[in-house]
Every structure is written in structure tokens, then in C-alpha cells.
Enzyme design. Structure first.
Site, PDB file in Angstrom:
ATOM      1  N   THR A  99       0.973  -1.218   0.028  1.00 49.14           N
ATOM      2  CA  THR A  99       0.060   0.083  -0.048  1.00 49.14           C
ATOM      3  C   THR A  99       1.080   1.231   0.147  1.00 49.14           C
ATOM      4  O   THR A  99       0.393   2.041  -0.659  1.00 49.14           O
ATOM      5  CB  THR A  99      -0.974   0.012   1.125  1.00 49.14           C
ATOM      6  OG1 THR A  99      -1.647  -1.226   1.161  1.00 49.14           O
ATOM      7  CG2 THR A  99      -1.574   1.111   1.331  1.00 49.14           C
ATOM      8  N   SER A 109       1.091  -7.332  -0.829  1.00 48.49           N
ATOM      9  CA  SER A 109       1.625  -8.487  -0.101  1.00 48.49           C
ATOM     10  C   SER A 109       0.878  -9.588   0.342  1.00 48.49           C
ATOM     11  O   SER A 109       1.407 -10.416   0.908  1.00 48.49           O
ATOM     12  CB  SER A 109       2.027  -7.738   1.561  1.00 48.49           C
ATOM     13  OG  SER A 109       0.844  -7.368   2.097  1.00 48.49           O
ATOM     14  N   THR A 160       1.018  -4.251   3.772  1.00 50.51           N
ATOM     15  CA  THR A 160       0.589  -4.510   5.533  1.00 50.51           C
ATOM     16  C   THR A 160       0.332  -5.972   5.870  1.00 50.51           C
ATOM     17  O   THR A 160       0.142  -6.421   6.702  1.00 50.51           O
ATOM     18  CB  THR A 160      -0.046  -3.470   5.990  1.00 50.51           C
ATOM     19  OG1 THR A 160      -1.268  -3.435   5.431  1.00 50.51           O
ATOM     20  CG2 THR A 160       0.779  -2.165   6.213  1.00 50.51           C
ATOM     21  N   ASP A 161      -0.541  -6.672   4.744  1.00 50.30           N
ATOM     22  CA  ASP A 161      -1.342  -7.917   4.957  1.00 50.30           C
ATOM     23  C   ASP A 161      -0.373  -8.939   5.352  1.00 50.30           C
ATOM     24  O   ASP A 161      -0.778  -9.685   6.522  1.00 50.30           O
ATOM     25  CB  ASP A 161      -2.051  -8.204   3.668  1.00 50.30           C
ATOM     26  CG  ASP A 161      -3.124  -7.534   3.297  1.00 50.30           C
ATOM     27  OD1 ASP A 161      -3.497  -6.512   4.212  1.00 50.30           O
ATOM     28  OD2 ASP A 161      -3.835  -7.610   2.317  1.00 50.30           O
TER      29      ASP A 161
END
Length: 326
Positions: free
Chosen positions: A14, A61, A94-95
Site C-alpha cells: 500500500t 503483500s 501490511t497484509d
């Protein structure tokens, strides 16, 4: 004073995302901006460090893979072994950020700072959080003392250990938390302030390696719930060397599931009891004495530790020791 040399390895996410409008915070496409664009958006970085970097990959991610982990660990190790480099920053979605961080926490052997950073809003958003997060990541990586605590994630002005941190909210900026263990410290006025450190093995004290490996041993995670079928255990074990059971409460499981677990154990599958709860220790109990315990690790991090352990040994007692040490 001569500025430190910080090396940035960009992986997309992101923080490198773009949307059609500045108001779009969820419909963006991750991994669109290049490392050059990220750095150009934060010219203040050059006040704190000499920065160079590379575009390792540029992905959402959710598409991170174990093969990319192995390659990334090797790339980070090479950078860490370079005497000209003082610290490393990795931009990442971030995932799967907490998983990548923990993998590097165990497999990169260095005392230099390694900081992972991302954002919850795309680069095109109103009040994008990526530029400040990236600036603070570089500011932190300049401090050699940060390397003593292992791999960290710095987001929203908070410094988290890779071992403790979890993503806790789907979209809000303040998503990364260390729950019961607590954060390591905070960024304040461009300086990292550390108040505690993880005591389990990591980075320069880690004895876990993935060097020269093309893939990790297959390990599956099974989430326990009322009404689950024992066939899930049996099916997963066909394709896995190990299972992480995200059990009920203190790693509990229904009796018919326990019977299925014992069966796959006899077939050579290594099983770890974890918990689907939000905290606490999963420790040994007489009923499940043969199983390994995840301690305070989340199921996804217990999976990583088990995979790296299985690269070294299939001896249950040796693996049990590794779970106690890491």
C-alpha cells in the site's frame, strides 16, 4: 558528522499504492509506485542518511510467497554483510508484514538495524501515512542501538518487535499492536526511544537458516471451531510435514479432533498447539504431552518457526527446544 548509509529494499504494498482519486482509501492498486517515487516524495530523508536502494519486488503483500521470503532473506543478509551499509529499511505491504518481519527476525544474522515499514493509505490518498512512516523508518535505522532488538516494524510512530506485533484492524492507520507484550518504544522528534527488548533468540543470536534452500517444508494451519471435521486434519497432513492447530482457549480441541491429531502424529506429522485467542501462553498439559506448544506465538508465526525448525531436524525434542528458545 558523517551521515549513515541506509539501504532500502522495496517490496511494494500500500505504501507504493495508487488510486484513481485522493479520497479512495480501499479501491487502490498496491505496488504501483517505484522506489524512486517513494524516495522523491520524502526529500527530508537525505537530511538524516545517505540512502540507496533497490526494487526487490513490487507486489500486493497478499501475494508474498515463501520463495520470495527465502530470496529476500538472502538479499537482506548480503546488505547487512556490506561494511558500507549501516542499516536496512524494507518497504512492504501490511497484509503479510508481520510474517515477513518474523521470518527475517529468525533468518538474517546481523546486529545492524532492520526496519520494515508500510502504510495503511495509498500514496495518492489525502493524508497518506506512508511518507512519514518511511521517514521515521530511516531515522530509526540510523541508530545502531536499534539492531540489538532484532527486526522491527515501525508504523504510526510506534516501534514493534517482529515477534510480538500483529495487524489488528483491516483499514485503520493504528492497526499494528503488540497486545500483551507491548511495543518496544516510540519515535519522537526523529529519534527511536526503546524501553524494552525481546529476550528470545533473534538475528545475530539465531541459529536458524534458510541459506541455499529453494523452498520451506510444507506446514498447514488449521483453525479450530465447533463442528469441525476430523477429516480436515487428515486431509491437511497428506500434503504437510507439520500442522499448526489454532485451538480453542489454551490450545484445546474436541475429542474427535484429538484422535485425528494422534493418528497423523503416528504417521510422522509434527503438530503444534497454538490458540485462536488474542493472547496468552499455550503451554504443555498432560493430555497433549506429545504435542509441541506455540508459547505466545500466533499461529502464523508458529508456522514459520516450525518450517525453519524442520529444515534442521525432525527430532521432536530438538524442535520442542527451538520453540522454547525462539
Amino acid at each position: 558528522m558523517r551521515k549513515k548509509h541506509i539501504y532500502i529494499i522495496a517490496c511494494g504494498g500500500t505504501i507504493a499504492g495508487k488510486a484513481a482519486s485522493a479520497e479512495d482509501l480501499t479501491g487502490y492498486k498496491a505496488g504501483e509506485a517505484t522506489i524512486e517515487e517513494l524516495l522523491a516524495a520524502v526529500p527530508e530523508i537525505t537530511q538524516y542518511a545517505d540512502v540507496k536502494g533497490e526494487q526487490f519486488c513490487n507486489i500486493d503483500s497478499s501475494n508474498m510467497s515463501e520463495s520470495l521470503w527465502i530470496a529476500l532473506a538472502a538479499r537482506v543478509q548480503n546488505a547487512a554483510d556490506d561494511d558500507k551499509i549501516n542499516g536496512i529499511v524494507i518497504t512492504h505491504g501490511t497484509d503479510s508484514l508481520e510474517e515477513t518481519a518474523y521470518f527475517l527476525h529468525l533468518t538474517v544474522h546481523t546486529s545492524k538495524p532492520i526496519v520494515l515499514v508500510g502504510s495503511m493509505r495509498p500514496a495518492t490518498a489525502v493524508s497518506a501515512d506512508g511518507p512519514l512512516n518511511l521517514l521515521e523508518a530511516v531515522q530509526a535505522a540510523v541508530d545502531p542501538a536499534l539492531g540489538k532488538v532484532g527486526v522491527v516494524i515501525i508504523m504510526n510512530g510506534v516501534i514493534h518487535s517482529a515477534r510480538f506485533v500483529e495487524k489488528t484492524d483491516t483499514t485503520h492507520v493504528d492497526t499494528f499492536k503488540s497486545r500483551q507484550m507491548g511495543c518496544l518504544g516510540f519515535m519522537q522528534d526523529g529519534q527511536p526511544h526503546i524501553y524494552q527488548a525481546p529476550l528470545r533468540r533473534h538475528t545475530d543470536s539465531s541459529q536458524l537458516y534458510c541459506t541455499g534452500k529453494e523452498k520451506l517444508p510444507p506446514v498447514a494451519i488449521i483453525y479450530a471451531y465447533v463442528g469441525m471435521s476430523p477429516s480436515l486434519i487428515q486431509a491437511a497432513a497428506i500434503h504437510a510435514e507439520g500442522l499448526i492447530l489454532a485451538g480453542l482457549g489454551h490450545g484445546q480441541m474436541p475429542d474427535d479432533i484429538w484422535e485425528a491429531v494422534q493418528q497423523v502424529e503416528r504417521q510422522g506429522c509434527v503438530v503444534v498447539r497454538a490458540s485462536r485467542t488474542l493472547g496468552g501462553i499455550v503451554s504443555a498439559v498432560p493430555k497433549y504431552a506429545s504435542l509441541l506448544c506455540a508459547d505466545t506465538l500466533t499461529p502464523q508465526k508458529a508456522k514459520i518457526l516450525l518450517q525453519l525448525a524442520l529444515l534442521q531436524t525432525h527430532d521432536i525434542e530438538k524442535i520442542r527446544y527451538l520453540f522454547q528458545e525462539y
